[in-house]
Design an enzyme around this catalytic site. Structure first.
Site, short mmCIF file in Angstrom:
data_model
loop_
_atom_site.label_atom_id
_atom_site.label_comp_id
_atom_site.label_asym_id
_atom_site.label_seq_id
_atom_site.Cartn_x
_atom_site.Cartn_y
_atom_site.Cartn_z
N GLY A 141 44.02 38.40 41.97
CA GLY A 141 42.91 37.32 42.01
C GLY A 141 43.72 36.57 40.66
O GLY A 141 43.65 36.77 39.96
N GLY B 235 37.91 41.97 37.03
CA GLY B 235 37.40 43.14 35.48
C GLY B 235 35.84 43.49 35.80
O GLY B 235 35.86 45.12 35.52
N ARG C 119 40.25 39.07 22.71
CA ARG C 119 39.32 38.40 22.44
C ARG C 119 38.59 39.64 21.50
O ARG C 119 38.43 40.30 21.30
CB ARG C 119 38.50 38.76 23.37
CG ARG C 119 39.08 37.40 25.07
CD ARG C 119 38.74 37.11 26.25
NE ARG C 119 39.77 37.18 27.29
CZ ARG C 119 39.66 36.91 28.24
NH1 ARG C 119 39.06 38.14 28.82
NH2 ARG C 119 40.89 36.45 29.19
N ARG D 118 32.09 32.63 31.17
CA ARG D 118 32.93 33.23 30.30
C ARG D 118 33.02 33.35 28.58
O ARG D 118 32.61 34.36 27.96
CB ARG D 118 33.60 33.71 30.70
CG ARG D 118 34.59 35.23 30.60
CD ARG D 118 35.60 36.16 31.18
NE ARG D 118 36.58 35.16 31.12
CZ ARG D 118 37.90 35.45 31.80
NH1 ARG D 118 38.17 36.24 32.31
NH2 ARG D 118 38.77 34.59 31.38
N ARG E 87 44.31 27.22 33.34
CA ARG E 87 44.38 29.16 34.56
C ARG E 87 43.35 28.36 35.50
O ARG E 87 44.15 28.78 36.60
CB ARG E 87 43.88 29.78 33.31
CG ARG E 87 42.99 30.84 32.91
CD ARG E 87 42.56 31.58 31.53
NE ARG E 87 43.56 32.37 31.07
CZ ARG E 87 43.07 34.01 30.45
NH1 ARG E 87 42.79 34.22 31.35
NH2 ARG E 87 44.28 34.54 29.47
N ASN F 152 34.71 37.07 47.05
CA ASN F 152 33.35 37.47 46.19
C ASN F 152 33.05 36.56 45.72
O ASN F 152 33.07 35.84 44.30
CB ASN F 152 34.48 37.97 44.42
CG ASN F 152 33.75 38.58 43.16
OD1 ASN F 152 32.09 38.74 43.88
ND2 ASN F 152 33.44 38.73 42.08
N ASP F 153 31.77 36.47 46.07
CA ASP F 153 30.61 35.01 46.45
C ASP F 153 29.30 36.06 45.78
O ASP F 153 29.37 36.11 44.96
CB ASP F 153 29.98 34.52 47.63
CG ASP F 153 29.14 33.88 47.82
OD1 ASP F 153 28.82 33.62 46.64
OD2 ASP F 153 30.01 33.09 48.89
N1 LIG Z 1 30.32 37.49 41.98
C1 LIG Z 1 30.03 36.79 40.90
N2 LIG Z 1 28.86 36.18 40.47
C2 LIG Z 1 28.67 35.25 39.87
N3 LIG Z 1 29.38 36.11 39.02
C3 LIG Z 1 30.81 36.21 38.78
C4 LIG Z 1 30.89 37.52 39.45
N4 LIG Z 1 31.59 37.91 39.28
C5 LIG Z 1 32.15 38.16 38.41
N5 LIG Z 1 31.72 37.12 37.74
C6 LIG Z 1 31.37 36.73 36.54
O1 LIG Z 1 32.28 35.71 35.82
C7 LIG Z 1 32.75 36.06 34.67
C8 LIG Z 1 34.09 36.29 35.50
O2 LIG Z 1 34.72 37.40 35.80
P1 LIG Z 1 35.67 38.50 35.40
O3 LIG Z 1 36.18 38.63 33.66
O4 LIG Z 1 35.66 39.66 36.15
O5 LIG Z 1 37.02 37.46 35.89
P2 LIG Z 1 38.40 37.91 36.00
O6 LIG Z 1 39.44 37.92 37.27
O7 LIG Z 1 38.57 39.77 35.69
O8 LIG Z 1 39.35 37.54 34.71
P3 LIG Z 1 40.63 37.37 34.06
O9 LIG Z 1 42.21 37.42 35.08
O10 LIG Z 1 40.87 36.02 33.51
O11 LIG Z 1 40.47 38.97 33.02
C9 LIG Z 1 32.38 36.79 34.27
O12 LIG Z 1 31.85 36.40 33.28
C10 LIG Z 1 31.54 37.87 35.26
O13 LIG Z 1 30.12 37.87 34.97
N1 LIG Z 2 51.71 40.74 35.73
C1 LIG Z 2 50.93 41.04 34.68
N2 LIG Z 2 49.50 40.30 34.74
C2 LIG Z 2 48.45 41.39 33.98
C3 LIG Z 2 48.63 42.41 33.55
N3 LIG Z 2 47.24 42.49 33.00
C4 LIG Z 2 46.73 41.88 32.75
N4 LIG Z 2 47.09 40.23 33.80
C5 LIG Z 2 46.52 39.10 33.93
O1 LIG Z 2 46.63 38.70 33.61
C6 LIG Z 2 45.50 37.56 33.69
C7 LIG Z 2 44.70 37.04 32.97
O2 LIG Z 2 44.50 38.43 32.38
P1 LIG Z 2 43.09 38.18 31.01
O3 LIG Z 2 43.07 39.06 30.76
O4 LIG Z 2 44.20 37.61 29.72
O5 LIG Z 2 42.06 37.27 31.29
C8 LIG Z 2 45.01 38.46 35.04
O6 LIG Z 2 44.98 37.72 36.24
C9 LIG Z 2 45.31 39.53 34.99
O7 LIG Z 2 45.14 40.13 36.15
C10 LIG Z 2 49.83 42.87 33.90
O8 LIG Z 2 50.43 43.97 32.94
N5 LIG Z 2 50.85 42.65 34.60
#
Ligand SMILES: Nc1ncnc2c1ncn2[C@@H]1O[C@H](COP(=O)(O)OP(=O)(O)OP(=O)(O)O)[C@@H](O)[C@H]1O
Ligand SMILES: Nc1nc2c(ncn2[C@@H]2O[C@H](COP(=O)(O)O)[C@@H](O)[C@H]2O)c(=O)[nH]1
Length: 394
Positions: A139, A146, A172, A265, A276, A299-300
């Site tokens: 996504g 995460g 980070r 974040r 991004r 994810n609302d």
């Molecule tokens: N349903 C929600 N409503 C509001 N805030 C949310 C929700 N879900 C996640 N967040 C917040 O949104 C931010 C981004 O979430 P998260 O880091 O889990 O995203 P991610 O998809 O893992 O991003 P990335 O791909 O960059 O690692 C975080 O600060 C998290 O607390």
């Molecule tokens: N193809 C892959 N994508 C990955 C992997 N690990 C993380 N990710 C994706 O990268 C972005 C950015 O992550 P961030 O931690 O820098 O915010 C996010 O969409 C992850 O899902 C991987 O091993 N392979």
């Protein structure tokens, strides 16, 4: 090599010389096939080596060997399966460590052959028990992947294990090496990709990210269900690999909300946030229309989304942690012989007809590079009538 292999087993005798460095003092090399032929045997560097007969050149070639290789052993028996892999059972090794698959014409191997431009085979270790399929979660950045994964791991710590990816991006503030990512140099990662150590990799938001074969193996070996947090390109590669998984795409309620979350974040610079968000547009289109994903989660409201994720994974009822498969604790005999009926392999000591081990291959899942799960292993006292009429293989 071109053609799919047809297998004919032909155990070679000790002292066999093929002009390469395979040696047969400790392991009996085995040749298969009347089209493609595979030679599996011990080598001077203490590893198991594989060679393939190249009919066009009329000689043996060393293929690119992917996956974790089995340790050397005191001989093995080999059984061709479905013309795409060879079951290799190591003699004198524990049952837990001694069942391997050499993939010679699976989808994964065919793809790697195209990418690498060489003959390719891939090892995969047979793992007992019916570990659930890995879960791939994708996504756009900031959607909450995460966050959802952390909630799942916190509630079910013994059930799930996170696949720790490699990345060339800088850590980070709160991120720890080997826990959140394996932070690595681009040149090192590129070399490891060339060496076939990655299940998938992609350039994401200007950095290289990838899932190593080992990252998935570590989780599987701990008897846990593996969760991969990867981008859409990575999900596509995993879909095309032998790793059978469940693919979930997490979607934000709107692009405005996605931007709000990314900014809140506070982990990226303005330039990175904009990059991004630009990439998010394409990821949303691919996520929803590419046919890669089995499920889309919105994810609302976070709690609601988490409950839906648990439902998808069958965790909404009274769930107890899946017990680890109990170790069988049996050594495979040095003088083992093998019979095959349908999808069952019967292992016996010499010509003994009692105390036999059955490997049921009908529930196999996944494959190279890494682990072939779902091996059902059990003991039987003796051959019953239904087991008569096998083909004696070795
Ligand atoms: N349903 C929600 N409503 C509001 N805030 C949310 C929700 N879900 C996640 N967040 C917040 O949104 C931010 C981004 O979430 P998260 O880091 O889990 O995203 P991610 O998809 O893992 O991003 P990335 O791909 O960059 O690692 C975080 O600060 C998290 O607390
Ligand atoms: N193809 C892959 N994508 C990955 C992997 N690990 C993380 N990710 C994706 O990268 C972005 C950015 O992550 P961030 O931690 O820098 O915010 C996010 O969409 C992850 O899902 C991987 O091993 N392979």
């Amino acid at each position: 090599m071109g053609e799919a292999p047809a297998f004919i087993e032909d155990d070679l005798q000790k002292g066999f010389s093929n002009g390469f460095d395979l040696k047969s003092e400790d392991a009996t090399p085995t040749v298969f096939g009347n089209k493609a032929q595979y030679l599996i045997g011990g080598a001077d560097d203490e590893s198991i080596r594989v060679q393939v007969l190249d009919h066009s050149r009329g000689g043996w070639v060393n293929p690119t060997v992917l996956g974790t290789k089995p340790k050397p052993c005191k001989g093995h028996s080999a059984v061709p399966l479905n013309e795409d892999r060879i079951l290799v059972i190591q003699k004198g090794t524990s049952l837990d460590d001694g069942v391997w698959f050499l993939e010679v014409d699976t989808q994964y191997v065919r793809e790697q052959r195209k990418i690498l431009g060489t003959e390719v085979v891939a090892w995969s270790k047979g793992v007992k028990g019916n570990a659930e399929k890995p879960v791939v979660i994708s996504g756009p950045s900031g959607v909450g992947k995460g966050t959802l994964i952390s909630m799942l791991m916190k509630e079910f710590p013994s059930m799930f294990g996170f696949s720790v990816s490699h990345t060339t991006r800088a850590p980070r503030n709160m991120e720890k090496d080997s826990i959140h990512y394996h932070f690595t140099e681009r040149s090192v990662m590129e070399k490891e990709i060339k060496d076939g150590k990655f299940l998938e990799f992609a350039s994401v938001h200007g950095n290289l990210y990838g899932t190593s074969v080992e990252a998935v193996e570590v989780v599987t070996d701990a008897g846990k269900r593996c969760i991969l947090d990867i981008d859409v390109q990575g999900a596509r590669s995993v879909r095309a690999s032998s790793l059978e998984a469940i693919f979930i795409f997490v979607s934000p309620p709107s692009m405005e909300e996605l931007e709000k979350r990314l900014r809140a974040r506070g982990t990226e610079t303005e330039e990175q946030i904009l990059k991004r968000l630009r990439n998010a547009q394409a990821e949303m289109e691919q996520g929803k229309s590419s046919g890669i994903f089995d499920h889309i989660l919105y994810n609302d409201n976070l709690e609601e989304c988490y409950e839906n994720l648990k439902k998808l994974l069958g965790l909404d009822g009274n769930v107890t942690a899946t017990p680890k498969s109990s170790p069988y604790g049996v050594d495979l005999p040095l003088d083992l012989s093998i019979s095959k009926i349908d999808q069952k392999i019967i292992i016996k000591r010499g010509s003994a007809t009692e105390n036999l081990i059955v490997l049921d291959l009908s529930t196999l899942k996944g494959g190279a590079p890494g682990r072939t799960r779902g091996l059902n292993v059990y003991a039987i006292d003796s051959l019953t009538d239904e087991l008569n009429g096998f083909n004696q293989l070795s």
